[in-house]
Design a protein around this motif. Sequence first.
Motif, mmCIF file in Angstrom:
data_model
loop_
_atom_site.group_PDB
_atom_site.id
_atom_site.type_symbol
_atom_site.label_atom_id
_atom_site.label_comp_id
_atom_site.label_asym_id
_atom_site.label_seq_id
_atom_site.Cartn_x
_atom_site.Cartn_y
_atom_site.Cartn_z
ATOM 1 N N PRO A 105 -15.375 0.272 -63.259
ATOM 2 C CA PRO A 105 -16.357 -0.744 -63.596
ATOM 3 C C PRO A 105 -17.088 -0.803 -62.082
ATOM 4 N N VAL A 106 -18.267 -1.501 -62.385
ATOM 5 C CA VAL A 106 -19.260 -1.417 -61.054
ATOM 6 C C VAL A 106 -19.412 -2.851 -60.834
ATOM 7 N N ARG A 107 -19.382 -3.316 -59.479
ATOM 8 C CA ARG A 107 -19.379 -4.262 -58.777
ATOM 9 C C ARG A 107 -20.857 -4.188 -57.803
ATOM 10 N N ASP A 108 -21.622 -4.747 -58.203
ATOM 11 C CA ASP A 108 -22.997 -4.954 -57.134
ATOM 12 C C ASP A 108 -22.550 -5.801 -55.925
ATOM 13 N N LEU A 109 -22.349 -5.312 -54.865
ATOM 14 C CA LEU A 109 -22.119 -6.117 -53.571
ATOM 15 C C LEU A 109 -23.505 -6.595 -52.825
ATOM 16 N N PHE A 110 -24.507 -5.957 -52.817
ATOM 17 C CA PHE A 110 -25.842 -6.029 -52.051
ATOM 18 C C PHE A 110 -26.844 -5.382 -52.866
ATOM 19 N N SER B 61 -30.702 0.948 -48.509
ATOM 20 C CA SER B 61 -29.977 -0.046 -48.701
ATOM 21 C C SER B 61 -29.168 -0.418 -47.499
ATOM 22 N N ARG B 62 -28.927 -1.529 -47.129
ATOM 23 C CA ARG B 62 -27.980 -2.065 -45.860
ATOM 24 C C ARG B 62 -27.156 -3.156 -46.324
ATOM 25 N N TRP B 63 -26.003 -3.268 -45.621
ATOM 26 C CA TRP B 63 -24.966 -4.145 -45.760
ATOM 27 C C TRP B 63 -25.601 -5.480 -45.343
ATOM 28 N N GLU B 64 -25.288 -6.492 -46.081
ATOM 29 C CA GLU B 64 -25.776 -7.684 -45.435
ATOM 30 C C GLU B 64 -24.723 -8.391 -44.560
ATOM 31 N N GLY B 65 -25.024 -8.518 -43.293
ATOM 32 C CA GLY B 65 -23.943 -8.989 -42.303
ATOM 33 C C GLY B 65 -23.243 -8.042 -41.774
ATOM 34 N N ILE B 66 -22.166 -8.079 -41.391
ATOM 35 C CA ILE B 66 -21.092 -7.040 -40.511
ATOM 36 C C ILE B 66 -20.051 -6.971 -41.468
ATOM 37 N N ASP B 67 -19.617 -5.753 -41.716
ATOM 38 C CA ASP B 67 -18.403 -5.315 -42.284
ATOM 39 C C ASP B 67 -17.195 -5.168 -41.377
ATOM 40 N N VAL B 68 -16.235 -6.317 -41.639
ATOM 41 C CA VAL B 68 -15.146 -6.172 -40.651
ATOM 42 C C VAL B 68 -13.983 -5.552 -41.069
ATOM 43 N N HIS B 69 -13.146 -4.880 -40.766
ATOM 44 C CA HIS B 69 -11.636 -3.974 -41.278
ATOM 45 C C HIS B 69 -10.666 -5.010 -41.011
ATOM 46 N N ASP B 70 -10.462 -5.821 -42.115
ATOM 47 C CA ASP B 70 -9.143 -6.771 -41.893
ATOM 48 C C ASP B 70 -8.814 -7.030 -43.077
ATOM 49 N N PRO B 71 -7.221 -6.629 -43.335
ATOM 50 C CA PRO B 71 -6.437 -6.636 -42.355
ATOM 51 C C PRO B 71 -5.870 -5.265 -41.754
ATOM 52 N N GLY B 72 -6.593 -4.247 -42.548
ATOM 53 C CA GLY B 72 -6.103 -2.802 -41.855
ATOM 54 C C GLY B 72 -7.448 -1.948 -41.928
ATOM 55 N N PRO B 73 -6.912 -0.724 -41.439
ATOM 56 C CA PRO B 73 -8.101 0.316 -41.110
ATOM 57 C C PRO B 73 -8.819 0.667 -42.592
ATOM 58 N N GLU B 74 -9.966 1.318 -42.428
ATOM 59 C CA GLU B 74 -10.909 1.608 -43.551
ATOM 60 C C GLU B 74 -10.837 3.321 -43.270
ATOM 61 N N ASP C 7 -23.552 3.976 -39.885
ATOM 62 C CA ASP C 7 -22.543 2.832 -39.468
ATOM 63 C C ASP C 7 -23.334 1.918 -38.717
ATOM 64 N N GLY C 8 -24.781 1.751 -38.665
ATOM 65 C CA GLY C 8 -25.354 1.155 -37.579
ATOM 66 C C GLY C 8 -25.462 1.515 -36.267
ATOM 67 N N ASP C 9 -24.921 2.756 -36.036
ATOM 68 C CA ASP C 9 -24.651 3.434 -34.523
ATOM 69 C C ASP C 9 -25.245 4.941 -34.777
ATOM 70 N N ARG C 10 -24.771 5.569 -36.089
ATOM 71 C CA ARG C 10 -24.970 6.808 -35.965
ATOM 72 C C ARG C 10 -25.014 7.352 -37.301
ATOM 73 N N ASP C 11 -25.651 8.490 -37.734
ATOM 74 C CA ASP C 11 -25.638 9.091 -38.957
ATOM 75 C C ASP C 11 -24.498 9.977 -39.227
ATOM 76 N N TYR C 12 -23.821 10.029 -40.481
ATOM 77 C CA TYR C 12 -22.833 11.007 -40.949
ATOM 78 C C TYR C 12 -23.203 11.619 -42.188
ATOM 79 N N PRO C 13 -23.436 12.961 -42.018
ATOM 80 C CA PRO C 13 -23.925 13.693 -43.327
ATOM 81 C C PRO C 13 -22.536 13.936 -44.233
#
Length: 103
Positions: free
Chosen positions: A13-18, A43-56, A67-73
Amino acid sequence: MENYEWASVDDAPVRDLFPGIRLRPLWSGTVAKAFVLQMEPGSRWEGIDVHDPGPEEVFVVDGVFNDGDRDYPAGSFIHAPAGSSHVPQSAKGCTLFLFYPEG
């Protein structure tokens, strides 16, 4: 094989986030979860994506993720520890495999 579970991205199933960002759940265990995130070019995430409760854990399947800092190919792996944050975006578009080992 017994106890195997599988999913197809095309059937998830598809969930549109932004605008231009879609999340597709692939698997959910007792705590851990796996998704595919598709980002259209520009496309760009609206706001800041915080990793809580655990890692991503992120694997770039195709395209170029930023990620807002560098490109990852495509082919890049990113470990974002619990409590870290970023602003996901993609100038060229990308597909990511996301794994949350702690929910």
